[in-house]
Design a protein around this motif. Structure first.
Motif, PDB file in Angstrom:
ATOM      1  N   ASN A  78       0.853  -1.181   0.000  1.00 21.86           N
ATOM      2  CA  ASN A  78       0.000   0.000   0.000  1.00 21.86           C
ATOM      3  C   ASN A  78       0.890   1.233   0.000  1.00 21.86           C
ATOM      4  N   VAL A  79       0.738   2.064  -1.031  1.00 20.80           N
ATOM      5  CA  VAL A  79       1.532   3.285  -1.154  1.00 20.80           C
ATOM      6  C   VAL A  79       0.665   4.482  -0.782  1.00 20.80           C
ATOM      7  N   THR A  80       1.097   5.241   0.233  1.00 23.95           N
ATOM      8  CA  THR A  80       0.401   6.462   0.642  1.00 23.95           C
ATOM      9  C   THR A  80       1.233   7.646   0.178  1.00 23.95           C
ATOM     10  N   LEU A  81       0.821   8.257  -0.927  1.00 22.60           N
ATOM     11  CA  LEU A  81       1.589   9.356  -1.516  1.00 22.60           C
ATOM     12  C   LEU A  81       1.195  10.687  -0.882  1.00 22.60           C
ATOM     13  N   ILE A  82       2.212  11.450  -0.495  1.00 20.79           N
ATOM     14  CA  ILE A  82       2.009  12.781   0.065  1.00 20.79           C
ATOM     15  C   ILE A  82       2.592  13.782  -0.923  1.00 20.79           C
ATOM     16  N   ASN A  83       1.712  14.399  -1.710  1.00 18.72           N
ATOM     17  CA  ASN A  83       2.170  15.358  -2.713  1.00 18.72           C
ATOM     18  C   ASN A  83       1.421  16.674  -2.545  1.00 18.72           C
ATOM     19  N   ALA A  84       1.498  17.535  -3.546  1.00 16.20           N
ATOM     20  CA  ALA A  84       0.880  18.856  -3.431  1.00 16.20           C
ATOM     21  C   ALA A  84      -0.645  18.783  -3.392  1.00 16.20           C
ATOM     22  N   ASN A  85      -1.209  17.654  -3.791  1.00 11.78           N
ATOM     23  CA  ASN A  85      -2.655  17.479  -3.662  1.00 11.78           C
ATOM     24  C   ASN A  85      -3.050  17.255  -2.203  1.00 11.78           C
ATOM     25  N   ILE A  86      -2.117  16.749  -1.408  1.00 13.89           N
ATOM     26  CA  ILE A  86      -2.380  16.420   0.000  1.00 13.89           C
ATOM     27  C   ILE A  86      -1.920  17.533   0.927  1.00 13.89           C
ATOM     28  N   ILE A  87      -0.687  18.009   0.727  1.00 13.39           N
ATOM     29  CA  ILE A  87      -0.170  19.151   1.482  1.00 13.39           C
ATOM     30  C   ILE A  87      -0.008  20.304   0.493  1.00 13.39           C
ATOM     31  N   SER A  88      -0.905  21.247   0.540  1.00 12.19           N
ATOM     32  CA  SER A  88      -0.923  22.304  -0.481  1.00 12.19           C
ATOM     33  C   SER A  88       0.336  23.164  -0.448  1.00 12.19           C
ATOM     34  N   GLY A  89       1.025  23.194   0.695  1.00 11.11           N
ATOM     35  CA  GLY A  89       2.261  23.964   0.792  1.00 11.11           C
ATOM     36  C   GLY A  89       3.419  23.396  -0.012  1.00 11.11           C
ATOM     37  N   LEU A  90       3.273  22.167  -0.530  1.00  5.63           N
ATOM     38  CA  LEU A  90       4.322  21.569  -1.361  1.00  5.63           C
ATOM     39  C   LEU A  90       4.345  22.133  -2.770  1.00  5.63           C
ATOM     40  N   ASN A  91       3.290  22.838  -3.150  1.00  7.69           N
ATOM     41  CA  ASN A  91       3.209  23.377  -4.503  1.00  7.69           C
ATOM     42  C   ASN A  91       4.442  24.203  -4.853  1.00  7.69           C
ATOM     43  N   THR A  92       5.052  23.907  -5.977  1.00  3.80           N
ATOM     44  CA  THR A  92       6.256  24.538  -6.566  1.00  3.80           C
ATOM     45  C   THR A  92       7.551  24.195  -5.853  1.00  3.80           C
ATOM     46  N   LEU A  93       7.503  23.378  -4.789  1.00  4.33           N
ATOM     47  CA  LEU A  93       8.734  23.094  -4.037  1.00  4.33           C
ATOM     48  C   LEU A  93       9.507  21.894  -4.568  1.00  4.33           C
ATOM     49  N   GLY A  94       8.926  21.150  -5.509  1.00  5.95           N
ATOM     50  CA  GLY A  94       9.677  20.104  -6.201  1.00  5.95           C
ATOM     51  C   GLY A  94       9.992  18.882  -5.372  1.00  5.95           C
ATOM     52  N   ILE A  95       9.128  18.539  -4.413  1.00  4.86           N
ATOM     53  CA  ILE A  95       9.385  17.358  -3.590  1.00  4.86           C
ATOM     54  C   ILE A  95       8.062  16.754  -3.132  1.00  4.86           C
TER      55      ILE A  95
END
Length: 219
Positions: A78-95
Motif C-alpha cells: 500500500n503506497v500512501t503518496l504525500i504530494n501537493a494534492n495532500i499538502i498544499s504547501g508543497l506546490n512549486t517546491l519540487g518534492i
C-alpha cells in the motif's frame, strides 16, 4: 563575419542547452512559497497560488503518517503518496514523499515515475529492491535492504520492491517532484481502457493471444 556567426551559434547552443536543463525539473519557486489554491479555476503547470495573507500553518502540515495502512490486496502493498494534492504547501517546491507498507511477501510491482527520482529508506523489515536500465542493456540492478538502508531509483526507470520477510515491512520514499506520477507496468499494458489489441501484445511478448486475453481479464 564567419567567425562572429560561429560565435553567435555557439552562444545560442549553450543558451538552449541551459534552458533545456532548467526545464528538466519542477519549476523553481520565485517566492518563499506558493501554497496551492485548490479552489482556483486557473489552469497552470501545477497549482495557482493562494493569497499569502490567507496562508496558515495547516497548509504545510499533515498528521497520521504513523498509522499502518492495509495491505489486503492482490500485491500485498500500500503506497500512501504525500504530494501537493495532500499538502498544499508543497506546490512549486519540487518534492513529495510516500509511506509504503508491505505485507509478508508483499510486492510494490514494477513501475516508473516519469517525473521524479526516488530515494527510499527502510524503517522496518527487509526489502529486495531493484531497477532496470534502458535499452539496449536492460541491466537489472538489485540490492537487499535492511532497516536504515537507503536506495536510489533513477527517474523514469522501471523499479520494484519486494518484502523478503515473514513480517510486515515499512519504507519511506522521497521523490524529486511535487507530482512524480506513477505508471505501473502490468496495469498499464494489460489493463488499459480500451484494451490494447491482443495481436499487438501477443507479438510484443512472444506469447499466444489466449495468454494475453487471460492476463487482461485479471485487470
Amino acid at each position: 563575419m564567419a567567425s562572429n556567426l560561429s560565435l553567435l551559434l555557439i552562444v545560442a547552443l549553450v543558451a538552449a542547452l541551459s534552458f533545456s536543463q532548467a526545464l528538466a525539473r519542477d519549476p523553481g519557486a520565485l517566492q518563499d512559497f506558493c501554497v496551492a489554491d485548490n479552489m482556483s479555476k486557473v489552469i497552470v503547470n501545477g497549482f495557482a497560488c493562494k493569497d499569502p495573507e490567507l496562508v496558515k500553518a495547516d497548509d504545510f502540515f499533515l498528521s497520521g503518517l504513523n498509522v499502518p495502512r492495509s495491505t489486503m490486496n492482490k500485491v500485498g502493498s500500500n503506497v500512501t503518496l504525500i504530494n501537493a494534492n495532500i499538502i498544499s504547501g508543497l506546490n512549486t517546491l519540487g518534492i513529495s514523499m510516500a509511506r509504503v507498507d508491505y505485507a509478508p511477501r508483499g510486492l510494490n510491482p514494477p513501475h516508473i515515475h516519469p517525473r521524479a527520482t526516488e530515494l527510499q529508506t527502510v524503517l522496518e523489515g527487509s526489502l529486495y529492491v531493484g531497477f532496470i536500465t534502458s535499452n539496449p542493456e536492460n541491466k537489472l540492478v538489485t540490492k537487499v535492504l535492511k532497516k536504515g538502508d537507503v536506495f536510489v531509483f533513477p527517474q523514469g526507470l522501471i523499479h520494484f520492491q519486494f518484502n523478503l520477510g515473514r513480517t510486515r515491512a515499512l519504507a519511506m520514499s522521497f521523490l524529486s517532484s511535487q507530482n512524480p506520477g506513477v505508471i505501473t507496468i502490468a496495469n498499464t499494458v494489460f489493463g488499459s481502457k480500451p484494451n490494447i489489441s491482443d495481436d499487438i501484445l501477443a507479438k510484443a511478448f512472444q506469447v499466444d493471444k489466449k495468454t494475453v486475453d487471460w492476463i487482461q481479464s485479471q485487470f
